[in-house]
Design an enzyme around this catalytic site. Sequence first.
Site, PDB file in Angstrom:
ATOM      1  N   GLY A   1       0.785  -1.160  -0.030  1.00 19.68           N
ATOM      2  CA  GLY A   1      -0.017  -0.134  -0.128  1.00 19.68           C
ATOM      3  C   GLY A   1       0.804   1.489  -0.050  1.00 19.68           C
ATOM      4  O   GLY A   1       2.110   1.222   0.412  1.00 19.68           O
TER       5      GLY A   1
ATOM      6  N   THR B   1       6.258  -6.661   1.439  1.00 21.30           N
ATOM      7  CA  THR B   1       7.240  -6.316   0.328  1.00 21.30           C
ATOM      8  C   THR B   1       8.833  -6.506   0.896  1.00 21.30           C
ATOM      9  O   THR B   1       9.616  -7.117  -0.128  1.00 21.30           O
ATOM     10  CB  THR B   1       7.242  -4.849  -0.051  1.00 21.30           C
ATOM     11  OG1 THR B   1       5.696  -4.614  -0.356  1.00 21.30           O
ATOM     12  CG2 THR B   1       7.888  -4.401  -1.372  1.00 21.30           C
TER      13      THR B   1
ATOM     14  N   ASP C   1       1.875   2.091   9.507  1.00 22.16           N
ATOM     15  CA  ASP C   1       1.517   1.253  10.794  1.00 22.16           C
ATOM     16  C   ASP C   1       2.775   1.257  11.750  1.00 22.16           C
ATOM     17  O   ASP C   1       2.548   1.012  12.763  1.00 22.16           O
ATOM     18  CB  ASP C   1       1.195  -0.273  10.455  1.00 22.16           C
ATOM     19  CG  ASP C   1       0.229  -0.380   9.297  1.00 22.16           C
ATOM     20  OD1 ASP C   1      -0.554   0.503   9.227  1.00 22.16           O
ATOM     21  OD2 ASP C   1       0.064  -1.306   8.532  1.00 22.16           O
TER      22      ASP C   1
ATOM     23  N   ARG D   1      -3.192  -2.287  11.301  1.00 19.94           N
ATOM     24  CA  ARG D   1      -3.269  -3.594  11.325  1.00 19.94           C
ATOM     25  C   ARG D   1      -2.934  -4.093  12.693  1.00 19.94           C
ATOM     26  O   ARG D   1      -3.990  -3.916  13.507  1.00 19.94           O
ATOM     27  CB  ARG D   1      -2.097  -4.377  10.463  1.00 19.94           C
ATOM     28  CG  ARG D   1      -2.646  -4.544   9.056  1.00 19.94           C
ATOM     29  CD  ARG D   1      -1.551  -5.228   8.209  1.00 19.94           C
ATOM     30  NE  ARG D   1      -1.248  -4.502   6.816  1.00 19.94           N
ATOM     31  CZ  ARG D   1      -1.842  -4.641   5.677  1.00 19.94           C
ATOM     32  NH1 ARG D   1      -3.241  -5.573   5.780  1.00 19.94           N
ATOM     33  NH2 ARG D   1      -1.602  -4.269   4.689  1.00 19.94           N
TER      34      ARG D   1
ATOM     35  N   HIS E   1      -8.474   5.337   4.693  1.00 20.93           N
ATOM     36  CA  HIS E   1      -7.300   5.771   3.617  1.00 20.93           C
ATOM     37  C   HIS E   1      -7.183   7.136   3.712  1.00 20.93           C
ATOM     38  O   HIS E   1      -6.011   7.670   3.027  1.00 20.93           O
ATOM     39  CB  HIS E   1      -7.559   5.433   2.339  1.00 20.93           C
ATOM     40  CG  HIS E   1      -7.639   3.779   2.299  1.00 20.93           C
ATOM     41  ND1 HIS E   1      -8.657   2.927   2.676  1.00 20.93           N
ATOM     42  CD2 HIS E   1      -6.860   2.866   1.966  1.00 20.93           C
ATOM     43  CE1 HIS E   1      -8.332   1.642   2.633  1.00 20.93           C
ATOM     44  NE2 HIS E   1      -7.177   1.419   2.304  1.00 20.93           N
ATOM     45  N   LEU E   2      -7.776   8.124   4.437  1.00 17.08           N
ATOM     46  CA  LEU E   2      -7.588   9.538   4.641  1.00 17.08           C
ATOM     47  C   LEU E   2      -6.073   9.386   5.442  1.00 17.08           C
ATOM     48  O   LEU E   2      -5.348  10.199   5.164  1.00 17.08           O
ATOM     49  CB  LEU E   2      -8.586  10.165   5.442  1.00 17.08           C
ATOM     50  CG  LEU E   2      -9.803  10.484   4.911  1.00 17.08           C
ATOM     51  CD1 LEU E   2     -10.755  11.005   5.812  1.00 17.08           C
ATOM     52  CD2 LEU E   2      -9.421  11.475   3.560  1.00 17.08           C
TER      53      LEU E   2
ATOM     54  N   ARG F   1      -3.459   7.810   4.789  1.00 16.16           N
ATOM     55  CA  ARG F   1      -2.643   7.378   3.799  1.00 16.16           C
ATOM     56  C   ARG F   1      -2.413   8.410   2.864  1.00 16.16           C
ATOM     57  O   ARG F   1      -1.063   8.491   2.046  1.00 16.16           O
ATOM     58  CB  ARG F   1      -2.870   5.927   3.402  1.00 16.16           C
ATOM     59  CG  ARG F   1      -2.481   4.806   4.168  1.00 16.16           C
ATOM     60  CD  ARG F   1      -1.895   3.595   3.652  1.00 16.16           C
ATOM     61  NE  ARG F   1      -2.202   3.310   2.211  1.00 16.16           N
ATOM     62  CZ  ARG F   1      -3.112   1.958   1.813  1.00 16.16           C
ATOM     63  NH1 ARG F   1      -3.397   1.207   2.693  1.00 16.16           N
ATOM     64  NH2 ARG F   1      -3.313   1.862   0.538  1.00 16.16           N
TER      65      ARG F   1
HETATM   66  O1  F6P Z   1      -0.592  -1.334   6.118  1.00 21.51           O
HETATM   67  C1  F6P Z   1      -0.987  -0.133   5.680  1.00 21.51           C
HETATM   68  C2  F6P Z   1      -2.438  -0.076   5.966  1.00 21.51           C
HETATM   69  O2  F6P Z   1      -2.783   1.149   5.844  1.00 21.51           O
HETATM   70  C3  F6P Z   1      -3.135  -0.725   7.064  1.00 21.51           C
HETATM   71  O3  F6P Z   1      -3.060   0.127   7.969  1.00 21.51           O
HETATM   72  C4  F6P Z   1      -4.522  -1.315   6.584  1.00 21.51           C
HETATM   73  O4  F6P Z   1      -5.202  -2.216   7.474  1.00 21.51           O
HETATM   74  C5  F6P Z   1      -4.086  -1.719   5.178  1.00 21.51           C
HETATM   75  O5  F6P Z   1      -3.053  -1.087   4.802  1.00 21.51           O
HETATM   76  C6  F6P Z   1      -5.335  -1.274   4.253  1.00 21.51           C
HETATM   77  O6  F6P Z   1      -4.935  -1.971   2.972  1.00 21.51           O
HETATM   78  P1  F6P Z   1      -5.850  -1.529   1.595  1.00 21.51           P
HETATM   79  O7  F6P Z   1      -5.054  -0.412   0.943  1.00 21.51           O
HETATM   80  O8  F6P Z   1      -5.677  -2.825   0.979  1.00 21.51           O
HETATM   81  O9  F6P Z   1      -7.313  -1.268   1.961  1.00 21.51           O
END
Ligand code: F6P
Length: 360
Positions: free
Chosen positions: A11, A118, A140, A184, A283-284, A286
């Site tokens: 991700g 990865t 994470d 996670r 996802h906000l 990220r």
């Molecule tokens: O490992 C990063 C992460 O954002 C976790 O915190 C979360 O559980 C997961 O990836 C979400 O993954 P995806 O982008 O597949 O929804």
Amino acid sequence: MKRIGILTGGGDAPGLNAVIRAAVKTALNEYDCEALGIKNGYDGFLDEDGIIPLGRSEVRGILPRGGTILGAANRGNPYARKVIRDGKEVTIDVSDEIVKGIEKLKMDALLVLGGDGTLHIAHELAQKGVPVIGVPKTIDNDIGGTEITFGFDTALNIATEAIDRLHTTAESHHRAMVIELMGRDAGFIALNAGVSGGADVILIPEIPFKFESIMAKIRQRAERGRKFSILAVSEGAKMQGGKQVFSRKGDEIYVPRLGGIGQVVAEHIEKEGYESRVTVLGHLQRGGTPTAFDRWLATRYGAAAVRLAARGGFDRMVALQCGEITDISLEEATAAPKRVNTNGDAVVTARNVGISFGDE
Ligand code: F6P
């Protein structure tokens, strides 16, 4: 060192572009070495147009940009790739094709920017002779051997701001506001954001909770006239003797997707007579521009990875230890994921200031 490759696996995380930029600039400035970008994780080695040149113009202006200019693929495991054969979907091992691809491209080093999965693959490829160097990426913060991964600080800041915003509406409406955060099996985002945002309850995977304890905290606050509560809940949190809550099962390609524990907690609080709402930040955490700290850390990691490549330090990962960038073996980095130390000062401090982990 004439040519390096750079790939971003798993991700995305804020700071990926800053690492790419620093690596490309360091390679060009210090070693007169060219850089190639591999698109969409390891998949790029298998795709016809999967390799792109990375020069000064490609990395210009990307320092503050979220995401990755190379694209990401969090199911791009070359040891288990789904393909259609004779009309049927089958899983095959294409790792040898990847190795051949790297050899054909005459790469002197391959920088792999990734999380646990990865980096595991990178370590396995190193056993096949691929000159890999890992860079620890993930919001994470769960990679061993390094104090912090890039991306974590940005996620932490977004989560803290979200908690701040929930505070005002929680107080106005006298509600229990549950915020489900990523991470996670590691509770770093919920713990650090919970403390920074002044949460009343923090639930993390490392400390299984019981509902009685959560309710005791909410009731105690209500009795003291604080008729609202904030609960920072890690997506991987679980009840004592219970199981984590998943929104999707995993298989050999996809890791299982956590999600739903926030709703479970909010519903229980409602049943006990306290109005409750749940926010899933998702996802906000990220997306978007990295914080100054993540840009700074990512830049240091990117430059250090190239210096490590020039020294021939393969099958290793750059890491932050005691505030300095160093490197450790990928074997060590991937041996055991990092988890919240339940006896460490962060948890003790949270308890000192009255935060409940739902366990007492
Ligand atoms: O490992 C990063 C992460 O954002 C976790 O915190 C979360 O559980 C997961 O990836 C979400 O993954 P995806 O982008 O597949 O929804």
